[in-house]
Design a protein around this motif. Structure first.
Motif, PDB file in Angstrom:
ATOM      1  N   HIS A   9       5.557   7.429   3.575  1.00  0.00           N
ATOM      2  CA  HIS A   9       5.319   8.609   2.730  1.00  0.00           C
ATOM      3  C   HIS A   9       4.412   8.261   1.547  1.00  0.00           C
ATOM      4  N   ALA A  10       4.695   7.127   0.894  1.00  0.00           N
ATOM      5  CA  ALA A  10       3.892   6.721  -0.261  1.00  0.00           C
ATOM      6  C   ALA A  10       2.442   6.475   0.143  1.00  0.00           C
ATOM      7  N   LEU A  11       2.246   5.828   1.281  1.00  0.00           N
ATOM      8  CA  LEU A  11       0.888   5.560   1.762  1.00  0.00           C
ATOM      9  C   LEU A  11       0.158   6.844   2.120  1.00  0.00           C
ATOM     10  N   HIS A  12       0.850   7.743   2.783  1.00  0.00           N
ATOM     11  CA  HIS A  12       0.226   9.011   3.175  1.00  0.00           C
ATOM     12  C   HIS A  12      -0.243   9.763   1.931  1.00  0.00           C
ATOM     13  N   GLN A  13       0.630   9.867   0.931  1.00  0.00           N
ATOM     14  CA  GLN A  13       0.252  10.558  -0.302  1.00  0.00           C
ATOM     15  C   GLN A  13      -0.820   9.782  -1.054  1.00  0.00           C
ATOM     16  N   GLY A  14      -0.688   8.454  -1.086  1.00  0.00           N
ATOM     17  CA  GLY A  14      -1.671   7.628  -1.781  1.00  0.00           C
ATOM     18  C   GLY A  14      -3.054   7.719  -1.161  1.00  0.00           C
ATOM     19  N   GLU A  15      -3.122   7.730   0.158  1.00  0.00           N
ATOM     20  CA  GLU A  15      -4.428   7.856   0.830  1.00  0.00           C
ATOM     21  C   GLU A  15      -5.012   9.252   0.612  1.00  0.00           C
TER      22      GLU A  15
END
Length: 163
Positions: A9-15
């Motif tokens: 989730h963090a990576l998806h939002q961060g990207e």
């Protein structure tokens, strides 16, 4: 929600945030041709990362393409670093460019740390799908960071000493 799903989730939002930041950088500094073109190109990398993350997460029963319900969960929530859109604090174009490059670099560094965490968890779990995802995406994120760092190194001496 387990740790791996929190990182996904963090990576998806961060990207997604990095795409937005790179597009804004490209648009705001259109006159700087290298910045404009490279930022546009590397934004496409993050778009692909978003797509790959959503595809991989779907394999684990996660829907990352749905509406975002706020910041990333738990201890992996992104720190609030963004300046309000259009706020230049009276900075000239050169200092504004440095500030935007710095913010983009920090956003890519945030993602890089999460790619590393995902890769380490994937190795511990012997999860080849997650490891392949991190192995494909993380090197591109590192290249995004190297580009912003190089731009900052090249621009800082003249811009900061001419004030």
């Amino acid at each position: 929600m387990n740790g791996v799903t929190m990182v996904l989730h963090a990576l998806h939002q961060g990207e997604r945030d990095l795409v937005d930041g790179l597009v804004a950088l490209s648009e705001r500094h259109r006159a700087e041709h290298e910045v404009h073109h490279v930022a546009t190109d590397v934004a496409d990398w993050s778009r692909e990362h978003v797509r790959r993350l959503a595809d991989t997460a779907a394999h684990y029963g996660l829907d990352l393409d749905g509406p975002s319900d706020g910041p990333s969960p738990g201890p992996f929530a992104a720190p609030g670093r963004k300046a309000p859109e259009g706020a230049d604090d009276g900075l000239g174009p050169g200092l504004l460019l440095l500030r935007d490059l710095r913010g983009t670099h920090l956003a890519a560094a945030y993602n890089s740390l999460h790619w590393e965490m995902l890769a380490q968890a994937a190795q511990a779990l012997r999860d080849h799908r997650l490891l392949a995802l991190a192995s494909f995406c993380h090197p591109r994120t590192l290249r995004q960071m190297r580009w912003t760092n190089t731009m900052i190194k090249n621009l800082s001496p003249q811009l900061l000493t001419s004030l």
